[in-house]
Scaffold this motif. Structure first.
Motif, PDB file in Angstrom:
ATOM      1  N   PHE A 143      37.478  47.255  38.177  1.00  0.00           N
ATOM      2  CA  PHE A 143      37.506  45.802  38.003  1.00  0.00           C
ATOM      3  C   PHE A 143      37.344  45.182  39.394  1.00  0.00           C
ATOM      4  CE2 PHE A 143      40.440  47.457  34.646  1.00  0.00           C
ATOM      5  CZ  PHE A 143      39.599  47.228  33.579  1.00  0.00           C
ATOM      6  N   GLY A 144      36.296  44.409  39.546  1.00  0.00           N
ATOM      7  CA  GLY A 144      35.970  43.893  40.887  1.00  0.00           C
ATOM      8  C   GLY A 144      36.491  42.494  41.165  1.00  0.00           C
ATOM      9  N   ASP A 145      37.559  42.103  40.515  1.00  0.00           N
ATOM     10  CA  ASP A 145      38.040  40.723  40.673  1.00  0.00           C
ATOM     11  C   ASP A 145      38.301  40.356  42.138  1.00  0.00           C
ATOM     12  OD1 ASP A 145      38.701  41.737  37.892  1.00  0.00           O
ATOM     13  OD2 ASP A 145      39.127  39.593  37.647  1.00  0.00           O
ATOM     14  N   LEU A 146      38.937  41.247  42.883  1.00  0.00           N
ATOM     15  CA  LEU A 146      39.223  40.929  44.281  1.00  0.00           C
ATOM     16  C   LEU A 146      37.973  41.049  45.147  1.00  0.00           C
ATOM     17  CD1 LEU A 146      42.691  42.668  44.819  1.00  0.00           C
ATOM     18  CD2 LEU A 146      42.213  40.260  44.423  1.00  0.00           C
ATOM     19  N   ILE A 147      37.115  41.986  44.793  1.00  0.00           N
ATOM     20  CA  ILE A 147      35.896  42.212  45.570  1.00  0.00           C
ATOM     21  C   ILE A 147      34.977  40.994  45.474  1.00  0.00           C
ATOM     22  CG2 ILE A 147      33.809  43.636  45.782  1.00  0.00           C
ATOM     23  CD1 ILE A 147      35.504  45.926  44.440  1.00  0.00           C
ATOM     24  N   PHE A 148      34.748  40.544  44.250  1.00  0.00           N
ATOM     25  CA  PHE A 148      33.712  39.530  44.044  1.00  0.00           C
ATOM     26  C   PHE A 148      34.216  38.099  44.213  1.00  0.00           C
ATOM     27  CE2 PHE A 148      31.960  43.348  42.353  1.00  0.00           C
ATOM     28  CZ  PHE A 148      30.625  43.261  42.670  1.00  0.00           C
ATOM     29  N   SER A 149      35.508  37.867  44.015  1.00  0.00           N
ATOM     30  CA  SER A 149      35.981  36.487  44.199  1.00  0.00           C
ATOM     31  C   SER A 149      36.501  36.268  45.607  1.00  0.00           C
ATOM     32  CB  SER A 149      37.050  36.121  43.166  1.00  0.00           C
ATOM     33  OG  SER A 149      38.194  36.904  43.356  1.00  0.00           O
ATOM     34  N   ALA A 150      37.100  37.293  46.228  1.00  0.00           N
ATOM     35  CA  ALA A 150      37.709  37.086  47.552  1.00  0.00           C
ATOM     36  C   ALA A 150      37.105  37.949  48.645  1.00  0.00           C
ATOM     37  CB  ALA A 150      39.212  37.354  47.465  1.00  0.00           C
ATOM     38  N   GLY A 151      36.135  38.790  48.304  1.00  0.00           N
ATOM     39  CA  GLY A 151      35.508  39.643  49.323  1.00  0.00           C
ATOM     40  C   GLY A 151      36.424  40.751  49.813  1.00  0.00           C
ATOM     41  N   MET A 152      37.447  41.098  49.055  1.00  0.00           N
ATOM     42  CA  MET A 152      38.377  42.156  49.474  1.00  0.00           C
ATOM     43  C   MET A 152      37.903  43.496  48.921  1.00  0.00           C
ATOM     44  SD  MET A 152      41.944  40.195  48.700  1.00  0.00           S
ATOM     45  CE  MET A 152      43.087  40.647  49.959  1.00  0.00           C
ATOM     46  N   PRO A 153      37.747  44.501  49.773  1.00  0.00           N
ATOM     47  CA  PRO A 153      37.204  45.785  49.299  1.00  0.00           C
ATOM     48  C   PRO A 153      38.250  46.611  48.567  1.00  0.00           C
ATOM     49  CG  PRO A 153      37.772  45.942  51.606  1.00  0.00           C
ATOM     50  CD  PRO A 153      38.110  44.545  51.195  1.00  0.00           C
ATOM     51  N   TYR A 154      38.723  46.081  47.456  1.00  0.00           N
ATOM     52  CA  TYR A 154      39.814  46.742  46.757  1.00  0.00           C
ATOM     53  C   TYR A 154      39.477  46.859  45.279  1.00  0.00           C
ATOM     54  CZ  TYR A 154      44.502  48.094  45.398  1.00  0.00           C
ATOM     55  OH  TYR A 154      45.578  48.787  44.911  1.00  0.00           O
ATOM     56  N   PRO A 155      39.059  48.049  44.857  1.00  0.00           N
ATOM     57  CA  PRO A 155      38.736  48.241  43.439  1.00  0.00           C
ATOM     58  C   PRO A 155      40.005  48.402  42.611  1.00  0.00           C
ATOM     59  CG  PRO A 155      38.358  50.276  44.665  1.00  0.00           C
ATOM     60  CD  PRO A 155      38.823  49.263  45.666  1.00  0.00           C
ATOM     61  N   ILE A 156      40.126  47.618  41.583  1.00  0.00           N
ATOM     62  CA  ILE A 156      41.255  47.760  40.654  1.00  0.00           C
ATOM     63  C   ILE A 156      40.773  48.690  39.539  1.00  0.00           C
ATOM     64  CG2 ILE A 156      42.797  46.532  39.068  1.00  0.00           C
ATOM     65  CD1 ILE A 156      42.151  43.979  40.785  1.00  0.00           C
ATOM     66  N   THR A 157      41.576  49.697  39.195  1.00  0.00           N
ATOM     67  CA  THR A 157      41.075  50.702  38.242  1.00  0.00           C
ATOM     68  C   THR A 157      41.869  50.782  36.940  1.00  0.00           C
ATOM     69  OG1 THR A 157      42.330  52.395  39.392  1.00  0.00           O
ATOM     70  CG2 THR A 157      40.036  52.152  40.039  1.00  0.00           C
ATOM     71  N   THR A 158      42.947  50.001  36.845  1.00  0.00           N
ATOM     72  CA  THR A 158      43.688  50.015  35.579  1.00  0.00           C
ATOM     73  C   THR A 158      44.000  48.580  35.147  1.00  0.00           C
ATOM     74  OG1 THR A 158      45.898  50.032  36.582  1.00  0.00           O
ATOM     75  CG2 THR A 158      44.858  52.181  36.230  1.00  0.00           C
ATOM     76  N   LEU A 159      44.178  48.423  33.846  1.00  0.00           N
ATOM     77  CA  LEU A 159      44.541  47.101  33.318  1.00  0.00           C
ATOM     78  C   LEU A 159      45.941  46.702  33.775  1.00  0.00           C
ATOM     79  CD1 LEU A 159      43.160  47.311  29.666  1.00  0.00           C
ATOM     80  CD2 LEU A 159      42.260  45.927  31.533  1.00  0.00           C
ATOM     81  N   ASP A 160      46.816  47.706  33.972  1.00  0.00           N
ATOM     82  CA  ASP A 160      48.169  47.389  34.443  1.00  0.00           C
ATOM     83  C   ASP A 160      48.121  46.749  35.829  1.00  0.00           C
ATOM     84  OD1 ASP A 160      49.428  48.247  32.203  1.00  0.00           O
ATOM     85  OD2 ASP A 160      49.940  50.240  32.977  1.00  0.00           O
TER      86      ASP A 160
END
Lengths: 120, 307
Positions: free
Chosen positions: B143-160
């Motif tokens: 889930f690229g929410d942080l990557i694409f909205s804030a430019g943070m290179p942090y992939p989220i990999t779980t819904l939790d």
């Protein structure tokens, strides 16, 4: 209400540094974010503070160190409240008591840092 | 004829008007972009309030969702409340059902999606139903929410983790000017050819979610990958073809060469039903979606055999 002092601001920055550096997830999020942030307390004109973000780790010092990427300007009590997690940056930003000068992405990222530490 | 107006914070270069026939009813769908100008969007809504059958709010969300929590976007709510007579909707009434069903359809009816398909979902809080559907299948997902909205290179990999981060960030972020969180106006027209974050595109088989986020850092080559999105224009499709994408799947139907946002489709359902969104509710929307029989539209970009 008593006037916030330089020592209050420095104590808040110490607390903020501790919170940033102990948060492994936040450090991973900011591993590419190397920024200098000038902190300007409008009502404490002689006080200088400078935050350095390097590879996810934060440090700060009591002087200005060149050209900052971001300038954070607000009354001391607002800055202290933000660094201590007693208030979010959003409301003072929206009501104009906090100004952030820098690229939009950096400003947003600084907000994220604060919210990742204190947000619930 | 029913009239549906889509008011978008997006680029006015993407404006268009089409007339369609749905269940025997003629509908004019018109999209007006305000180039990121929230005041102009509000003014447009006020001007058309009471004069059209439904208004869709595009280029902005009124709500974000994560694990049962709903976060209200301040700017989106402002636009929604500008319409006092005509129902105004942002697409969230149908997005969950439509996009969840689209993922299930792709699994069942095509060869494009399998439990091993690696997914990059550029943003999930605006499409939580789609995110949950991919997770249900078992797809490895970022889930690229942080990557694409804030430019943070942090992939989220779980819904939790997504829900945890959303709980910390969204109550405050949703109060910020929406233009800080999402590409609007001219930003939507900027060439997306940055190598930044290419590793996340490279590691995925499918790039899913909001088209403007997908395009934000779209690498020069996305050979062998397919795209699941909507609101694409003929120009966007041509761009993806050139970059080597194999298929584009849109969750909303193509009308006159482009797929509309879910906000316009939801507004269309409201106009067709003659009911207010709160009267329709989840079940009402589901019933209308079933009647319209909307299936994902799959376009093969490289001319091979259709999946």
């Amino acid at each position: 209400m008593t006037q916030a002092t330089a020592d209050d601001l420095y104590a808040a920055l110490d607390l903020f540094r501790g919170k940033v550096n102990e948060n492994q997830r936040l450090r991973a999020m900011n591993r590419d974010w190397n920024r200098d942030i000038a902190v300007v307390a409008k009502d404490l004109p002689d006080v200088e503070a400078w935050i350095r973000m390097r590879a996810g780790e934060m440090d700060w010092e009591r002087q200005q160190c060149g050209d900052p990427h971001i300038v954070l300007t607000a009354p001391a009590d607002v800055l202290i409240g933000i660094f201590k997690g007693e208030r979010t940056p959003t409301e003072p930003y929206l009501d104009g008591s906090l100004t952030l000068r820098g690229s939009q992405e950096d400003v947003l990222r600084l907000d994220f840092v604060s919210l990742m530490i204190w947000g619930e | 004829m029913k009239h549906v107006l889509g008011v978008s914070l997006g680029s006015s270069q993407r404006d268009h008007t089409v007339q369609v026939s749905m269940l025997g009813e003629a509908i004019e769908l018109s999209r007006r972009g305000t180039d990121g100008d929230l005041d102009r969007a509000e003014q447009l809504i006020r001007e058309h309030d009471g004069k059209v059958d439904a208004i869709g709010l595009g280029g902005i969300d009124v709500y974000f969702f994560a694990r049962g929590e709903r976060y209200v976007v301040r700017d989106g709510l402002r636009l929604m409340q500008a319409a006092r007579v005509t129902p105004a909707v942002d697409g969230s009434g149908i997005k969950d059902t439509l996009e969840r069903d689209a993922v299930r359809y792709l699994l069942k009816e095509t060869d494009l999606l399998r439990p091993t398909t690696r997914v990059l979902m550029v943003s999930a809080v605006d499409r939580f139903g789609m995110a949950e559907a991919f997770v249900e299948i078992g797809c490895p997902i970022v889930f690229g929410d942080l990557i694409f909205s804030a430019g943070m290179p942090y992939p989220i990999t779980t819904l939790d983790e997504l829900a945890d981060i959303a709980r910390r960030i969204l109550p405050e972020m949703a109060k910020m000017p929406f233009t800080m969180l999402y590409p609007t106006g001219k930003e939507q027209e900027r060439e997306g050819s940055s190598a930044r974050f290419q590793e996340y595109y490279d590691a995925a088989d499918v790039i899913a979610g909001d088209w403007h986020f997908i395009r934000k850092y779209l690498p020069p080559r996305v050979a062998g990958k397919w795209i699941l999105t909507n609101t694409t224009t003929a120009k966007d499709i041509a761009e993806l073809r050139e970059r080597g994408a194999t298929h584009v799947v849109t969750t909303t139907p193509e009308m006159a060469g482009r797929s509309f946002g879910t906000n316009v489709i939801e507004a269309m359902l409201v106009a067709l039903s003659g009911k207010r969104p709160e009267e329709l509710g989840h079940e009402g929307y589901a019933e209308w979606l079933k009647r319209l029989n909307l299936e994902p539209r799959i376009e093969n970009l490289q001319g091979g055999s259709a999946s």
